[in-house]
Design a protein around this motif. Structure first.
Motif, mmCIF file in Angstrom:
data_model
loop_
_atom_site.group_PDB
_atom_site.id
_atom_site.type_symbol
_atom_site.label_atom_id
_atom_site.label_comp_id
_atom_site.label_asym_id
_atom_site.label_seq_id
_atom_site.Cartn_x
_atom_site.Cartn_y
_atom_site.Cartn_z
ATOM 1 N N GLN A 9 0.833 -1.189 0.000
ATOM 2 C CA GLN A 9 0.000 0.000 0.000
ATOM 3 C C GLN A 9 0.880 1.256 0.000
ATOM 4 O OE1 GLN A 9 -2.780 0.170 3.267
ATOM 5 N NE2 GLN A 9 -3.842 1.959 2.461
ATOM 6 N N TYR A 10 1.994 1.189 0.737
ATOM 7 C CA TYR A 10 2.931 2.311 0.812
ATOM 8 C C TYR A 10 4.351 1.793 0.645
ATOM 9 C CZ TYR A 10 -0.986 4.773 3.013
ATOM 10 O OH TYR A 10 -2.210 5.325 3.283
ATOM 11 N N GLN A 11 5.204 2.636 0.100
ATOM 12 C CA GLN A 11 6.610 2.302 -0.007
ATOM 13 C C GLN A 11 7.405 3.588 0.123
ATOM 14 O OE1 GLN A 11 7.787 -1.174 -1.164
ATOM 15 N NE2 GLN A 11 9.491 -0.309 -0.025
ATOM 16 N N HIS A 12 8.341 3.558 1.076
ATOM 17 C CA HIS A 12 9.248 4.693 1.226
ATOM 18 C C HIS A 12 10.633 4.226 0.819
ATOM 19 C CE1 HIS A 12 6.488 7.204 3.797
ATOM 20 N NE2 HIS A 12 5.898 6.038 3.853
ATOM 21 N N VAL A 13 11.259 4.923 -0.095
ATOM 22 C CA VAL A 13 12.589 4.539 -0.546
ATOM 23 C C VAL A 13 13.507 5.752 -0.523
ATOM 24 C CG1 VAL A 13 11.686 2.690 -2.025
ATOM 25 C CG2 VAL A 13 12.124 4.966 -2.998
ATOM 26 N N GLN A 14 14.789 5.452 -0.487
ATOM 27 C CA GLN A 14 15.787 6.511 -0.625
ATOM 28 C C GLN A 14 15.980 6.749 -2.124
ATOM 29 O OE1 GLN A 14 17.205 7.510 2.470
ATOM 30 N NE2 GLN A 14 17.964 9.296 1.340
ATOM 31 N N GLU A 17 17.184 4.198 -4.960
ATOM 32 C CA GLU A 17 16.801 2.801 -4.751
ATOM 33 C C GLU A 17 15.731 2.403 -5.764
ATOM 34 O OE1 GLU A 17 17.555 2.167 0.035
ATOM 35 O OE2 GLU A 17 15.554 2.682 -0.664
ATOM 36 N N ASP A 18 15.552 1.097 -5.908
ATOM 37 C CA ASP A 18 14.530 0.590 -6.816
ATOM 38 C C ASP A 18 13.194 0.450 -6.091
ATOM 39 O OD1 ASP A 18 16.618 -1.735 -8.753
ATOM 40 O OD2 ASP A 18 16.594 0.458 -8.593
ATOM 41 N N PHE A 19 12.125 0.350 -6.880
ATOM 42 C CA PHE A 19 10.766 0.233 -6.333
ATOM 43 C C PHE A 19 9.960 -0.706 -7.213
ATOM 44 C CE2 PHE A 19 6.547 1.347 -5.048
ATOM 45 C CZ PHE A 19 5.816 1.622 -6.191
ATOM 46 N N LEU A 61 11.156 2.753 -16.084
ATOM 47 C CA LEU A 61 10.001 1.962 -15.673
ATOM 48 C C LEU A 61 9.899 0.692 -16.517
ATOM 49 C CD1 LEU A 61 9.361 4.848 -14.538
ATOM 50 C CD2 LEU A 61 6.952 4.372 -15.039
ATOM 51 N N THR A 62 9.699 -0.448 -15.833
ATOM 52 C CA THR A 62 9.516 -1.719 -16.513
ATOM 53 C C THR A 62 8.196 -2.326 -16.062
ATOM 54 O OG1 THR A 62 11.902 -2.116 -16.606
ATOM 55 C CG2 THR A 62 10.455 -4.014 -16.947
ATOM 56 N N PHE A 63 7.360 -2.656 -17.041
ATOM 57 C CA PHE A 63 6.045 -3.228 -16.772
ATOM 58 C C PHE A 63 6.035 -4.667 -17.268
ATOM 59 C CE2 PHE A 63 4.028 0.895 -15.962
ATOM 60 C CZ PHE A 63 4.875 1.760 -16.622
ATOM 61 N N GLN A 64 5.439 -5.553 -16.436
ATOM 62 C CA GLN A 64 5.351 -6.956 -16.831
ATOM 63 C C GLN A 64 3.924 -7.454 -16.664
ATOM 64 O OE1 GLN A 64 8.407 -8.862 -14.344
ATOM 65 N NE2 GLN A 64 9.650 -9.095 -16.191
ATOM 66 N N THR A 79 15.047 5.223 -8.334
ATOM 67 C CA THR A 79 13.977 6.206 -8.174
ATOM 68 C C THR A 79 14.514 7.633 -8.057
ATOM 69 O OG1 THR A 79 13.999 5.809 -5.794
ATOM 70 C CG2 THR A 79 12.346 4.627 -7.102
ATOM 71 N N GLN A 80 13.684 8.557 -8.498
ATOM 72 C CA GLN A 80 13.967 9.985 -8.379
ATOM 73 C C GLN A 80 12.789 10.633 -7.658
ATOM 74 O OE1 GLN A 80 14.583 11.349 -12.399
ATOM 75 N NE2 GLN A 80 16.400 10.066 -12.705
#
Lengths: 110, 114
Positions: A9-14, A17-19, A61-64, A79-80
């Motif tokens: 539901q949520y993701q916090h990244v530096q 980092e990847d997401f 972005l990569t979609f599968q 990520t930016q």
């Protein structure tokens, strides 16, 4: 009715980092679309996947789309801060309506 | 090309009052959809017009909600009487074709029912 489950539901990244966000359906999907909603904004179409096992790329972005057409994922490399927002997957029903997942809200720390 | 527009952008009303939301789709788009996002949850489908006809209204919560699209151009969504649980962001979207086409969303109307 048809449901689409999306995690997390949520993701916090530096920053840097990847997401990844994941969508799953109990039924086979004819196609799946991905939308991005910036804070305070509206959903904006990113891409549509139709074929089993399809992989599409848009810059970082990569979609599968899964082989069984029951799951999909969106992966963002490095990520930016501009990637901040809520990412929704949505299944297009045979009547034309979109069935949205719950969305994954991405926060990126600079 | 102008995008989907919605009016008003915000509306604050009291429980029991009536509110009418308006959506102007992209010119030439026969398909018009209404969606709602409540309290940060998922975006839920309300109904779908093809030109002036209601193609699918399975998502309409109850008979307090009335949608129209006279002449197949703009659409209105009326909530009467409004209840607290109607608060949320109402999005309108339009598309050219039915299948395999992206839907273009408007900026939404944020409805707050007090």
């Amino acid at each position: 009715g048809q449901q689409v489950m999306q995690i997390p539901q949520y993701q916090h990244v530096q920053e840097g980092e990847d997401f990844t966000t994941y969508c799953n359906s109990s039924t086979t999907l004819s196609n799946i679309q991905w939308y991005k909603q910036r804070p305070g904004g509206h959903p904006v179409f990113l891409i549509q996947l139709v074929k089993s096992g399809e992989v599409k790329k848009q810059k970082r972005l990569t979609f599968q789309f899964g082989e069984a057409k029951k799951n999909s994922s969106l992966h963002i490399t490095a990520t930016q801060t501009t990637d901040v927002g809520t990412y929704f997957c949505a299944a297009l029903s045979n009547t034309g309506k979109l069935i949205f997942g719950q969305g994954t809200t991405l926060q990126v720390k600079p | 090309e102008a995008g989907v527009t919605q009016f008003p952008s915000h509306s604050v009303i009291e429980k029991g009052q009536t509110v009418t939301l308006r959506c102007d789709p992209i010119s030439g788009h026969d398909n018009l959809y209404w969606y709602r996002r409540v309290m940060g949850k998922e975006i839920k489908f309300l109904l779908h017009f093809v030109k002036e006809s209601k193609q699918d209204e399975s998502g309409m919560p109850n008979n307090r909600f009335l949608a129209e699209r006279t002449g197949g151009t703009y659409s209105t969504l009326k909530v009467q009487p409004a209840e607290l649980e109607d608060s949320g962001v109402y999005f309108c979207a339009s598309s050219q074709g039915l299948y395999y086409n992206e839907q273009f969303f408007g900026p939404g109307t944020r409805l707050t029912v007090l």
